[in-house]
Design a protein around this motif. Structure first.
Motif, PDB file in Angstrom:
ATOM      1  N   SER A  26      26.057 -45.003 -75.218  1.00 28.38           N
ATOM      2  CA  SER A  26      24.783 -45.095 -74.510  1.00 28.38           C
ATOM      3  C   SER A  26      24.522 -46.555 -74.188  1.00 28.38           C
ATOM      4  CB  SER A  26      23.654 -44.525 -75.369  1.00 28.38           C
ATOM      5  OG  SER A  26      23.541 -45.247 -76.569  1.00 28.38           O
ATOM      6  N   THR A  42      26.176 -43.466 -61.674  1.00 33.52           N
ATOM      7  CA  THR A  42      27.073 -42.495 -62.288  1.00 33.52           C
ATOM      8  C   THR A  42      27.910 -43.163 -63.370  1.00 33.52           C
ATOM      9  OG1 THR A  42      27.209 -41.295 -60.196  1.00 33.52           O
ATOM     10  CG2 THR A  42      28.912 -40.842 -61.826  1.00 33.52           C
ATOM     11  N   SER A  44      30.984 -42.009 -65.796  1.00 32.58           N
ATOM     12  CA  SER A  44      31.904 -40.881 -65.957  1.00 32.58           C
ATOM     13  C   SER A  44      33.134 -41.263 -66.755  1.00 32.58           C
ATOM     14  CB  SER A  44      32.319 -40.354 -64.578  1.00 32.58           C
ATOM     15  OG  SER A  44      33.030 -41.346 -63.874  1.00 32.58           O
ATOM     16  N   LYS A  50      33.860 -35.532 -67.966  1.00 35.04           N
ATOM     17  CA  LYS A  50      32.453 -35.583 -68.360  1.00 35.04           C
ATOM     18  C   LYS A  50      31.791 -36.764 -67.670  1.00 35.04           C
ATOM     19  CE  LYS A  50      32.113 -32.905 -72.303  1.00 35.04           C
ATOM     20  NZ  LYS A  50      31.087 -32.386 -73.103  1.00 35.04           N
ATOM     21  N   THR A  52      27.540 -38.509 -66.481  1.00 38.96           N
ATOM     22  CA  THR A  52      26.090 -38.430 -66.458  1.00 38.96           C
ATOM     23  C   THR A  52      25.574 -39.470 -65.471  1.00 38.96           C
ATOM     24  OG1 THR A  52      24.089 -38.402 -67.819  1.00 38.96           O
ATOM     25  CG2 THR A  52      25.729 -40.088 -68.348  1.00 38.96           C
ATOM     26  N   THR A  53      24.272 -39.484 -65.256  1.00 43.73           N
ATOM     27  CA  THR A  53      23.654 -40.510 -64.416  1.00 43.73           C
ATOM     28  C   THR A  53      22.537 -41.184 -65.216  1.00 43.73           C
ATOM     29  OG1 THR A  53      22.098 -38.929 -63.469  1.00 43.73           O
ATOM     30  CG2 THR A  53      24.128 -39.325 -62.246  1.00 43.73           C
ATOM     31  N   TYR A  60      21.489 -44.477 -70.003  1.00 47.88           N
ATOM     32  CA  TYR A  60      22.397 -43.331 -69.998  1.00 47.88           C
ATOM     33  C   TYR A  60      22.817 -43.030 -71.430  1.00 47.88           C
ATOM     34  CZ  TYR A  60      26.359 -46.372 -70.944  1.00 47.88           C
ATOM     35  OH  TYR A  60      27.226 -47.253 -71.538  1.00 47.88           O
ATOM     36  N   LEU A  62      25.968 -40.440 -73.251  1.00 45.27           N
ATOM     37  CA  LEU A  62      27.061 -39.511 -72.968  1.00 45.27           C
ATOM     38  C   LEU A  62      27.790 -39.201 -74.266  1.00 45.27           C
ATOM     39  CD1 LEU A  62      28.600 -38.080 -70.660  1.00 45.27           C
ATOM     40  CD2 LEU A  62      29.965 -40.133 -70.423  1.00 45.27           C
TER      41      LEU A  62
END
Length: 186
Positions: A26, A42, A44, A50, A52-53, A60, A62
């Motif tokens: 994060s 983005t 990724s 996988k 996220t945005t 973020y 993930l």
């Protein structure tokens, strides 16, 4: 006693994460010049498919499986993409600084043919009927009837029984004999 409870909770958390085999990365994504947070960026990891945005604050988070190294890619329109290979053995906090891209797009030219509709023309009392439209009308006794073609146009109605006139948008009757007199010069 509190020390044992706290130590027990930490060990339980550690073993739970180790058993699940997942870690979380994060952080914040900011613009390198101004330090302003960037929403909608983005983040990724293509190897595990996988991504996220970032939220409105540029944050973020993930969750990924444990791994020796995975490549994390951060990209956004108008900024240079960045990638880093990370060893995902524990939770990480990764902050990113994106540079504004200097790439210029090529000019895009959109062209097309526009056909004006009859209802959009301002010219009054004139309409053209294409030959193709006349050919599509069924023929009675082998001959195409121009009056039948005109009756298919919007706003045109045929006259009453025994009358060969046409009524155009509620106006008076237009008859064949009137048109034939004009063409003969009478």
């Amino acid at each position: 006693m509190r020390v044992y409870v706290t130590l027990g909770l930490l060990l339980l958390t550690f073993f739970t994460r180790a058993q699940s085999g997942r870690v979380t990365i994060s952080g914040y994504v900011r613009e390198s010049g101004s330090g302003e947070s960037l929403p909608g960026v983005t983040v990724s990891v293509p190897a595990v498919q996988k991504g996220t945005t970032t939220n409105t604050y540029g944050f973020y988070s993930l969750t990924l499986p444990l791994s020796d190294t995975l490549e994390v890619i951060v990209s956004s329109i108008g900024f240079q993409s960045q990638s880093r290979k990370l060893a995902l053995t524990r939770n990480l906090e990764m902050n990113w600084q994106l540079l504004v891209s200097n790439a210029e797009l090529k000019e895009v030219v959109v062209s097309g043919n526009y056909q004006t509709r009859e209802s959009q023309k301002v010219q009054m009392s004139a309409i053209s009927v294409p030959i193709e439209q006349m050919k599509d009308v069924p023929a009675l006794l082998g001959e195409k009837d121009m009056l039948k073609v005109l009756q298919l146009l919007p706003g045109v109605q045929k006259g009453s029984e025994g009358n060969s006139g046409l009524y155009i948008r509620g106006g008076g009757a237009r008859s064949e004999s009137l048109n034939s007199r004009r063409s003969s010069g009478l």
